[in-house]
Design a protein around this motif. Sequence first.
Motif, PDB file in Angstrom:
ATOM      1  N   SER A  23      -8.495   4.713   3.997  1.00  7.83           N
ATOM      2  CA  SER A  23      -9.913   4.679   4.361  1.00  7.83           C
ATOM      3  C   SER A  23     -10.601   3.379   3.948  1.00  7.83           C
ATOM      4  O   SER A  23     -11.782   3.197   4.187  1.00  7.83           O
ATOM      5  CB  SER A  23     -10.644   5.867   3.733  1.00  7.83           C
ATOM      6  N   GLY A  24      -9.848   2.462   3.294  1.00  7.65           N
ATOM      7  CA  GLY A  24     -10.388   1.148   2.958  1.00  7.65           C
ATOM      8  C   GLY A  24     -10.897   0.998   1.539  1.00  7.65           C
ATOM      9  O   GLY A  24     -11.457  -0.029   1.191  1.00  7.65           O
ATOM     10  N   ILE A  25     -10.707   2.007   0.683  1.00  7.05           N
ATOM     11  CA  ILE A  25     -11.150   1.916  -0.708  1.00  7.05           C
ATOM     12  C   ILE A  25     -10.162   1.050  -1.486  1.00  7.05           C
ATOM     13  O   ILE A  25      -8.962   1.275  -1.445  1.00  7.05           O
ATOM     14  CB  ILE A  25     -11.244   3.318  -1.346  1.00  7.05           C
ATOM     15  N   VAL A  26     -10.684   0.046  -2.205  1.00  2.62           N
ATOM     16  CA  VAL A  26      -9.836  -0.841  -3.000  1.00  2.62           C
ATOM     17  C   VAL A  26      -9.557  -0.172  -4.337  1.00  2.62           C
ATOM     18  O   VAL A  26     -10.471   0.260  -5.037  1.00  2.62           O
ATOM     19  CB  VAL A  26     -10.524  -2.212  -3.221  1.00  2.62           C
ATOM     20  N   LEU A  27      -8.274  -0.099  -4.710  1.00  2.00           N
ATOM     21  CA  LEU A  27      -7.881   0.538  -5.962  1.00  2.00           C
ATOM     22  C   LEU A  27      -7.672  -0.499  -7.054  1.00  2.00           C
ATOM     23  O   LEU A  27      -7.002  -1.506  -6.835  1.00  2.00           O
ATOM     24  CB  LEU A  27      -6.565   1.310  -5.770  1.00  2.00           C
ATOM     25  N   PRO A  28      -8.204  -0.250  -8.268  1.00  2.00           N
ATOM     26  CA  PRO A  28      -7.907  -1.150  -9.382  1.00  2.00           C
ATOM     27  C   PRO A  28      -6.448  -0.964  -9.802  1.00  2.00           C
ATOM     28  O   PRO A  28      -5.826   0.048  -9.477  1.00  2.00           O
ATOM     29  CB  PRO A  28      -8.863  -0.694 -10.477  1.00  2.00           C
ATOM     30  N   GLY A  29      -5.907  -1.923 -10.535  1.00  2.00           N
ATOM     31  CA  GLY A  29      -4.499  -1.900 -10.934  1.00  2.00           C
ATOM     32  C   GLY A  29      -4.062  -0.627 -11.625  1.00  2.00           C
ATOM     33  O   GLY A  29      -2.964  -0.130 -11.408  1.00  2.00           O
ATOM     34  N   GLN A  30      -4.921  -0.047 -12.486  1.00  2.00           N
ATOM     35  CA  GLN A  30      -4.530   1.148 -13.239  1.00  2.00           C
ATOM     36  C   GLN A  30      -4.460   2.384 -12.353  1.00  2.00           C
ATOM     37  O   GLN A  30      -3.722   3.307 -12.637  1.00  2.00           O
ATOM     38  CB  GLN A  30      -5.536   1.410 -14.358  1.00  2.00           C
ATOM     39  N   ALA A  31      -5.241   2.423 -11.284  1.00  2.00           N
ATOM     40  CA  ALA A  31      -5.278   3.601 -10.419  1.00  2.00           C
ATOM     41  C   ALA A  31      -4.144   3.612  -9.404  1.00  2.00           C
ATOM     42  O   ALA A  31      -3.878   4.635  -8.795  1.00  2.00           O
ATOM     43  CB  ALA A  31      -6.611   3.669  -9.691  1.00  2.00           C
ATOM     44  N   GLN A  32      -3.477   2.482  -9.234  1.00  2.00           N
ATOM     45  CA  GLN A  32      -2.401   2.409  -8.252  1.00  2.00           C
ATOM     46  C   GLN A  32      -1.174   3.138  -8.777  1.00  2.00           C
ATOM     47  O   GLN A  32      -0.756   2.942  -9.909  1.00  2.00           O
ATOM     48  CB  GLN A  32      -2.037   0.960  -7.964  1.00  2.00           C
ATOM     49  N   GLU A  33      -0.606   3.968  -7.934  1.00  2.00           N
ATOM     50  CA  GLU A  33       0.625   4.643  -8.305  1.00  2.00           C
ATOM     51  C   GLU A  33       1.784   3.709  -8.012  1.00  2.00           C
ATOM     52  O   GLU A  33       1.791   3.012  -7.010  1.00  2.00           O
ATOM     53  CB  GLU A  33       0.766   5.925  -7.479  1.00  2.00           C
ATOM     54  N   LYS A  34       2.768   3.683  -8.911  1.00  2.00           N
ATOM     55  CA  LYS A  34       3.928   2.828  -8.676  1.00  2.00           C
ATOM     56  C   LYS A  34       4.644   3.299  -7.415  1.00  2.00           C
ATOM     57  O   LYS A  34       4.912   4.482  -7.262  1.00  2.00           O
ATOM     58  CB  LYS A  34       4.903   2.903  -9.855  1.00  2.00           C
ATOM     59  N   PRO A  35       4.963   2.387  -6.525  1.00  2.00           N
ATOM     60  CA  PRO A  35       5.679   2.802  -5.319  1.00  2.00           C
ATOM     61  C   PRO A  35       7.103   3.186  -5.662  1.00  2.00           C
ATOM     62  O   PRO A  35       7.670   2.701  -6.646  1.00  2.00           O
ATOM     63  CB  PRO A  35       5.652   1.541  -4.454  1.00  2.00           C
ATOM     64  N   GLN A  36       7.672   4.071  -4.875  1.00  2.00           N
ATOM     65  CA  GLN A  36       9.057   4.465  -5.074  1.00  2.00           C
ATOM     66  C   GLN A  36       9.950   3.769  -4.069  1.00  2.00           C
ATOM     67  O   GLN A  36      11.080   4.166  -3.862  1.00  2.00           O
ATOM     68  CB  GLN A  36       9.187   5.984  -4.956  1.00  2.00           C
ATOM     69  N   GLN A  37       9.421   2.717  -3.440  1.00  2.00           N
ATOM     70  CA  GLN A  37      10.216   1.918  -2.518  1.00  2.00           C
ATOM     71  C   GLN A  37      10.616   0.635  -3.212  1.00  2.00           C
ATOM     72  O   GLN A  37       9.837   0.063  -3.977  1.00  2.00           O
ATOM     73  CB  GLN A  37       9.420   1.578  -1.264  1.00  2.00           C
ATOM     74  N   ALA A  38      11.833   0.192  -2.932  1.00  2.00           N
ATOM     75  CA  ALA A  38      12.327  -1.034  -3.550  1.00  2.00           C
ATOM     76  C   ALA A  38      13.329  -1.700  -2.615  1.00  2.00           C
ATOM     77  O   ALA A  38      13.832  -1.085  -1.678  1.00  2.00           O
ATOM     78  CB  ALA A  38      12.982  -0.720  -4.887  1.00  2.00           C
ATOM     79  N   GLU A  39      13.603  -2.958  -2.923  1.00  2.00           N
ATOM     80  CA  GLU A  39      14.621  -3.706  -2.191  1.00  2.00           C
ATOM     81  C   GLU A  39      15.851  -3.820  -3.079  1.00  2.00           C
ATOM     82  O   GLU A  39      15.743  -4.059  -4.279  1.00  2.00           O
ATOM     83  CB  GLU A  39      14.108  -5.099  -1.843  1.00  2.00           C
ATOM     84  N   VAL A  64      14.951   0.824   0.076  1.00  2.00           N
ATOM     85  CA  VAL A  64      15.316   2.191  -0.276  1.00  2.00           C
ATOM     86  C   VAL A  64      14.157   2.920  -0.946  1.00  2.00           C
ATOM     87  O   VAL A  64      13.205   2.306  -1.431  1.00  2.00           O
ATOM     88  CB  VAL A  64      16.544   2.221  -1.215  1.00  2.00           C
ATOM     89  N   ILE A  65      14.257   4.244  -0.966  1.00  2.00           N
ATOM     90  CA  ILE A  65      13.351   5.104  -1.720  1.00  2.00           C
ATOM     91  C   ILE A  65      14.195   5.727  -2.825  1.00  2.00           C
ATOM     92  O   ILE A  65      15.285   6.242  -2.572  1.00  2.00           O
ATOM     93  CB  ILE A  65      12.740   6.193  -0.820  1.00  2.00           C
ATOM     94  N   TYR A  66      13.687   5.668  -4.061  1.00  2.00           N
ATOM     95  CA  TYR A  66      14.443   6.181  -5.195  1.00  2.00           C
ATOM     96  C   TYR A  66      13.642   7.242  -5.944  1.00  2.00           C
ATOM     97  O   TYR A  66      12.428   7.367  -5.771  1.00  2.00           O
ATOM     98  CB  TYR A  66      14.864   5.042  -6.137  1.00  2.00           C
ATOM     99  N   SER A  67      14.313   8.018  -6.788  1.00  2.00           N
ATOM    100  CA  SER A  67      13.676   9.078  -7.567  1.00  2.00           C
ATOM    101  C   SER A  67      12.604   8.502  -8.469  1.00  2.00           C
ATOM    102  O   SER A  67      12.746   7.403  -9.013  1.00  2.00           O
ATOM    103  CB  SER A  67      14.708   9.803  -8.431  1.00  2.00           C
ATOM    104  N   LYS A  68      11.543   9.257  -8.663  1.00  2.00           N
ATOM    105  CA  LYS A  68      10.362   8.785  -9.384  1.00  2.00           C
ATOM    106  C   LYS A  68      10.647   8.329 -10.818  1.00  2.00           C
ATOM    107  O   LYS A  68      10.147   7.316 -11.257  1.00  2.00           O
ATOM    108  CB  LYS A  68       9.306   9.880  -9.380  1.00  2.00           C
TER     109      LYS A  68
END
Length: 94
Positions: A23-39, A64-68
């Motif tokens: 929806s366009g809301i900017v998230l501060p660094g602490q509120a961002q959830e770590k992605p489970q996608q990686a190279e 890839v997507i890996y376990s949390k």
Amino acid sequence: MKLVPLGDRVVLKQLEAEETTKSGIVLPGQAQEKPQQAEVIAVGPGGVVEGKEVKMEVAVGNKVIYSKYAGTEVKLDGEEYIIVKQSDILAIVE
């Protein structure tokens, strides 16, 4: 320096977290959830692990997507990596 995984281990570099919601809301660094996608950066040779033959199914460059809560986080030359077992990888993103 270079990381070379052993056995059925895989070295991953986490992809960047999205900084805005759909929806366009900017998230501060602490509120961002770590992605489970990686190279995938490096792949071990596979072999026999716990008495079973392990064939490596991921390759360098795969996304890839890996376990949390999987793996061990390491920092090398200012870069952060995660070392996981191949069984902790859930899917390859195509």
